[in-house]
Design an enzyme around this catalytic site. Structure first.
Site, short mmCIF file in Angstrom:
data_model
loop_
_atom_site.label_atom_id
_atom_site.label_comp_id
_atom_site.label_asym_id
_atom_site.label_seq_id
_atom_site.Cartn_x
_atom_site.Cartn_y
_atom_site.Cartn_z
CD GLU A 62 -15.18 -106.46 77.34
OE1 GLU A 62 -14.94 -106.25 76.33
OE2 GLU A 62 -16.09 -107.72 77.33
NE ARG A 297 -25.78 -111.04 83.89
CZ ARG A 297 -24.73 -109.58 83.65
NH1 ARG A 297 -24.43 -108.93 84.59
NH2 ARG A 297 -23.76 -110.38 82.70
CE LYS A 307 -17.89 -103.86 82.38
NZ LYS A 307 -17.58 -105.34 81.38
#
Ligand code: ATP
Ligand code: MG
Length: 594
Positions: A62, A297, A307
């Site tokens: 994104e 992950r 983020k």
């Protein structure tokens, strides 16, 4: 070591994703697929040629922030699998959210993926895609679902919808709008599209099963109204697809075979399959549709990758920007001096498994040392300078102002040539290479002791000079004649210590940023702790040091080993020949190991 990112590597450790792909290839699961040359619906691909890519994967960021080390893992995995199995990996910007994306991030993501060594141009086709280019198809697919009685417009408030969703123990309560006919729903959905309703007034939901034990199947939202301008489609749309609806469709339109994502999407897989299966049945997509596979992950100790928290570090000026060399962003790691090879080696070495993994930060440093050991030229640098005066210079060297010395640029790579520098009557040495009252086992300079000046001569310490406060301002020593490295008999005098140095007359002044980990805790934000409390106050130390003269003209981003100190890089932003700035990537040995 990771080799060229574009050519298949030596055998890699197997992992479950490789197993899945190998079984698929063996079974010919994907061998009948056709590809229309560009993304498109079922008819478009059906009219195309057999897909030249044996598998298709994608990296779908994104564009709402900078990529970090976790994304590097995903990039290496997706591009790496495509490379290893005769496939293609697409770079796709998942830009379905109108309000968050920015060109700055798009550019940064492209640059970061390229820098890591990957490419989406394959045989003249540029596999760089934008999810927002698929809005038309997504809308058409939604109308088809409505027409088939598989989706409905729900006018409950957000609170009602949440309350009626139920929880793990309670089945959901069907919406009063669930029984509308396809015709009613279609009319309403078109009103949504045509801007007749306000944000939040209604949503389009899939009609699946309000009692499903998987809450993601309790009629998930497909579209919401948002009167917002999109960077690509402008004001054309005032309703936007939800990520869970958009993502499977993006994969299908691009002919993705293996849609690899992180574990938190596992519970979404039934919906992924439900959606694509229904769109194939409705004739909008070809079978077989893409399959989603989840892996754990990658987390690095001493690093945060959220983020939001990385943004806080930047906004609160705890670090000096997204590319601060202490940041775990790809840009930060690059500026710090990590090589793409070292990051790929870490990512490849960490495999892929069904659980989230914690990798010790020292693994990354180890990968860097493995990469640079054979590559980086050596140089001498003095980072905490103290003057060494050679008091019998004139007796040994007569009238000569300096005495030339040389050293190999790399100990095992003679083809890299020799470095030239010179001894003089005054040298810079490291402050801690002298001790007036040496502790046991100290073999460097103390009164009466002899050491070798590396690539130079043997000297014997005779004392030191001090200022009024008693601080040492210079070390005094005399040169032992006929001990110059590389001359006959130079080794006749045996010494236990060798120290590095640079000449006061020819050293280059440099600012050296000595970086260390940003946090003192392995899991800085564990258990909801405020990561600010775990900041390492010594994560950046700026020193004014001296470098050997062979480093004049060093270009930005050149990586070097400063002998005894570690690996350093000429800063890619601030370094210049007139004002050298180097960053420490890491030490020569792991100093954090317990
Ligand atoms: P964040 O949670 O930091 O905001 P994100 O996952 O929301 O990251 P995206 O831009 O959606 O950011 O991520 C692109 C891809 O990178 C996704 O497929 C995501 O699963 C993957 N990814 C993100 N973080 C990691 C990680 N730590 N390990 C492996 N893959 C990751
Ligand atoms: Mg995400």
């Amino acid at each position: 070591m990771a080799s060229d990112p574009k050519t298949p590597d030596a055998p890699k450790p197997s992992n479950f994703l490789r197993g899945i792909i190998e079984r698929d290839l063996e079974a010919g699961t994907w061998s009948q697929r056709r590809f229309g040359g560009t993304p498109g619906d079922g008819a478009h691909h059906r009219a195309g040629a057999p897909d030249p890519a044996r598998i298709r994967t994608r990296f779908p960021p994104e564009p709402n922030g900078y990529l970090h080390v976790g994304h590097a893992k995903s990039i290496c995995l997706n591009f790496g699998l495509a490379r290893d199995y005769g496939g293609v990996c697409h770079l796709r910007f998942d830009d379905t959210n109108p309000e968050k994306e920015e060109q700055e991030y798009v550019d940064a993501i492209i640059e970061a993926v390229r820098w890591l060594g990957f490419d989406w141009d394959v045989n003249g086709t540029r596999h760089l895609y934008w999810a927002s280019d698929y809005f038309d198809f997504m809308y058409r697919a939604a109308e088809a679902l409505v027409g088939a009685g598989l989706a409905y417009v729900d006018e409950q408030s957000a609170d009602e919808m949440r309350a009626n969703r139920g929880d793990f123990n309670t089945p959901g309560t069907p919406s009063p709008f669930r029984g509308r006919t396809p015709e009613e729903n279609l009319a309403r959905f078109r009103e949504m599209r045509d801007g007749r309703h306000a944000d939040g007034a209604m949503v389009l939901r899939a009609k699946i099963d309000m009692a499903s034990p998987n809450i993601n199947l309790r009629d998930p939202t497909l579209y919401r109204i948002k009167h917002a301008t999109h960077h690509n489609t402008g004001d054309r749309w005032c309703l936007y697809p939800m990520y869970t609806y958009a993502h499977p469709i993006e994969d299908a339109l691009e002919n993705i075979t293996h849609s690899i994502c992180t574990l938190e999407f596992e519970d979404q897989r039934p919906f992924y399959d439900w959606l694509l299966d229904n769109l194939a049945t409705l004739g909008l997509l070809e079978r077989p549709t893409p399959r989603q596979h989840e892996f754990g992950r990658l987390n690095l100790s001493y690093v945060i990758t959220s983020k939001r928290k990385l943004r806080a570090l930047v906004d609160e000026k705890i670090v000096e920007g997204w590319d601060d060399p202490r940041m775990p962003t790809i840009f930060g790691m690059r500026r710090r001096g990590y090589t793409p090879e070292s990051i790929r080696a870490m990512a490849d070495g960490s495999g892929a498994s069904k659980t989230n993994i914690w990798l010790d930060y020292s693994v990354l440093d180890g990968c860097l040392r493995d990469d640079l050991e054979g590559k980086a030229a050596r140089a001498m640098a003095v980072l905490d300078p103290l003057k060494l005066k050679l008091t019998n210079w004139a007796d040994v060297f007569g009238g000569a102002a300096t005495e030339p010395c040389q050293a190999p640029a790399h100990p095992h790579r003679p083809e890299l040539g020799q470095r030239q520098f010179a001894l003089g009557p005054e040298l810079w040495i490291e402050r801690d290479d002298f001790s007036e009252t040496p502790p046991k086992g100290f073999f460097r300079l103390f009164p009466g002791n002899k050491v070798r000046l590396k690539y130079g001569v043997v000297v014997e310490c005779t004392g030191c000079e001090k200022d009024a406060s008693g601080a040492v301002t210079a070390v005094l020593a005399k040169v032992l004649p006929d001990t110059k490295s590389g001359t006959p008999g130079a080794d006749a005098v045996k010494v236990k210590g060798t120290i590095t140095w640079v000449g006061v007359h020819d050293a280059i002044a440099a600012t050296v940023n000595v970086y260390d980990r940003l946090f003192t805790e392995a899991q800085p934000d564990a258990g909801g702790r405020d990561f600010r409390e775990a900041l390492n106050p010594a994560s950046k130390r700026v020193v004014e040091g001296w470098l050997e003269p062979s480093l004049a003209g060093t270009e930005r981003e050149t990586r070097l080993q400063f002998e005894r100190h570690g690996y350093f890089v000429a800063d890619r932003v601030l370094h210049s020949a007139g004002r050298p700035v180097f960053n420490r990537v890491t030490t020569l040995k792991d100093s954090w190991a317990k």
